[in-house]
Design a protein around this motif. Sequence first.
Motif, short mmCIF file in Angstrom:
data_model
loop_
_atom_site.label_atom_id
_atom_site.label_comp_id
_atom_site.label_asym_id
_atom_site.label_seq_id
_atom_site.Cartn_x
_atom_site.Cartn_y
_atom_site.Cartn_z
N PHE A 1 23.54 16.44 34.44
CA PHE A 1 22.22 16.35 35.08
C PHE A 1 21.67 17.70 35.50
O PHE A 1 20.49 17.82 35.85
CB PHE A 1 22.31 15.45 36.32
N LYS A 2 22.48 18.74 35.47
CA LYS A 2 22.09 20.04 36.06
C LYS A 2 20.86 20.65 35.40
O LYS A 2 20.13 21.43 36.04
CB LYS A 2 23.25 21.01 35.97
N HIS B 1 26.31 23.90 36.01
CA HIS B 1 25.12 24.62 36.46
C HIS B 1 24.86 25.83 35.58
O HIS B 1 23.70 26.16 35.27
CB HIS B 1 25.30 25.05 37.92
N ALA B 2 25.92 26.48 35.13
CA ALA B 2 25.78 27.63 34.24
C ALA B 2 25.02 27.24 32.98
O ALA B 2 24.07 27.93 32.56
CB ALA B 2 27.16 28.18 33.88
N THR C 1 21.24 35.70 33.65
CA THR C 1 22.60 36.22 33.76
C THR C 1 23.41 35.20 34.56
O THR C 1 22.98 34.78 35.63
CB THR C 1 22.64 37.57 34.49
N VAL C 2 24.55 34.81 34.03
CA VAL C 2 25.38 33.82 34.69
C VAL C 2 26.76 34.41 34.94
O VAL C 2 27.44 34.85 34.01
CB VAL C 2 25.50 32.53 33.85
N PHE C 3 27.16 34.43 36.19
CA PHE C 3 28.50 34.88 36.57
C PHE C 3 29.42 33.66 36.57
O PHE C 3 29.10 32.63 37.15
CB PHE C 3 28.47 35.53 37.95
N MET C 4 30.56 33.82 35.91
CA MET C 4 31.54 32.75 35.83
C MET C 4 32.91 33.30 36.22
O MET C 4 33.19 34.48 35.98
CB MET C 4 31.59 32.16 34.42
N PRO C 5 33.78 32.49 36.83
CA PRO C 5 35.12 32.97 37.17
C PRO C 5 35.88 33.42 35.92
O PRO C 5 35.66 32.87 34.83
CB PRO C 5 35.79 31.75 37.82
N ALA C 6 36.76 34.37 36.09
CA ALA C 6 37.50 34.90 34.96
C ALA C 6 38.32 33.82 34.26
O ALA C 6 38.58 33.91 33.06
CB ALA C 6 38.41 36.04 35.42
N GLY C 7 38.71 32.80 35.00
CA GLY C 7 39.51 31.73 34.41
C GLY C 7 38.71 30.53 33.96
O GLY C 7 39.29 29.47 33.69
N ALA C 8 37.40 30.67 33.84
CA ALA C 8 36.56 29.54 33.40
C ALA C 8 36.98 29.09 32.01
O ALA C 8 37.33 29.91 31.16
CB ALA C 8 35.09 29.94 33.41
N PRO C 9 36.96 27.79 31.73
CA PRO C 9 37.36 27.30 30.41
C PRO C 9 36.54 27.95 29.30
O PRO C 9 35.30 28.07 29.41
CB PRO C 9 37.08 25.79 30.49
N LEU C 10 37.19 28.35 28.24
CA LEU C 10 36.51 29.05 27.15
C LEU C 10 35.37 28.24 26.53
O LEU C 10 34.32 28.82 26.20
CB LEU C 10 37.53 29.45 26.08
N PRO C 11 35.50 26.91 26.35
CA PRO C 11 34.38 26.16 25.79
C PRO C 11 33.12 26.23 26.65
O PRO C 11 32.00 26.28 26.12
CB PRO C 11 34.91 24.72 25.70
#
Length: 410
Positions: free
Chosen positions: A60-61, A89-90, A105-115
């Motif tokens: 829904f984001k 949300h990204a 520009t979207v900041f994501m954690p370094a461990g975010a899932p690759l897909p």
Amino acid sequence: MSYGLPVPIAPVILDDVRGAQKMLAGVARVTPMEGSRYLSSLVGAPVHLKCENLQRTGSFKLRGAYVRISGLSPVQRAAGVVAASAGNHAQGVALASSLLGVRSTVFMPAGAPLPKVAATRDYGAEVVLHGQVVDETLAAAQEHADRTGAVFIHPFDHHDIIAGQGTVGLEVLEQCPEVRTILVGIGGGGLAAGISVAVKALRPDVRVVGVQAAGAAAYPASLAAGHPVSVDEPVTMADGIRVGRPGDVPFRIVAELLDDVRTVSEEALSTALLLCLERAKLLVEPAGCSTVAALLSEPERFAGGPVVAVLSGGNVDPLLLQRILRHGMASAGRYLSLRLRVADRPGALAGLLAVLSEVDANVLDVSHVRTDPQLGLTEVEVELHLETQGQEHCREVARALHAAGYAVIG
């Protein structure tokens, strides 16, 4: 339900949600609503699933992100937008920005899932991997906004975001006008707040019930305190609702309009995900099926009429999905792991497997332990992983082993 909180007039009203619905025409899908015979039989009333997992970007984001970015001035659009998110949300911000011609520009954690990282890039955003936890990622995104003038797009704590998410509520009333209860997952509260605004303005008789994971349940304590309260280190597989503190804007709306908040266990979440796959043929992420988990956990609570459960998203990392499915099958009695001791002689294992075959238990894995000092000289410990047909079948397997003289030790 009144929580005794002196709440001012809600900052989002029905006209805002209706305006958002017009804005989203041709952008966001009017997602389907599917009936569930299994859940209906369990609850004793018709149950329908609002499939936001089939929305563009998988959740829904997109609705709130598009409305928020659409409302920016030309000067703000020229400066671009920035967001921080591990997934849904990204992707919503990335696609909304691309559709509106705004740099993101979207900041994501370094461990975010690759897909999820790949999908966010494919939707047009510049992705920056930063930090190990969401708080570090949020701080980096805010620093980027301060340094560049880019507009920070909050995932839930903004008037326009809530208005956009509220369009889900309008669709529910259009698709199921006889609805008596709507279940919606809560993280920061944007979706629950938006749906509450739309539904309570048009149908104040309809109950709106929020659902949180028990390990990240900030709203019950916050509502009791009368203000947002943080949960230290929220822990749940449902990353979409793993939010440590309610947003200030949605909290005021939820406190005024939401009828109840229920919490669900990790076991219920994994069982709900498995049920959605097997019975509804729908891939739903743990946060998205929290509403189904609530129905499974307390079906009698929702027996008073047609129920709509919002499936808020379907973005789940394949590796996490594999683990969740195993967890869900174990919780549902579909896996059984046990250890027992048998004589260390030829044919002993074959005899054990014959007992299991007689009760239709499928052996997935067998391992031997001969070096445990607690074993007798002529004993071997056997660890078995079985595929079973439910809790009663597990009990049948245990009874058959006991009758055959085997002592289960774990």
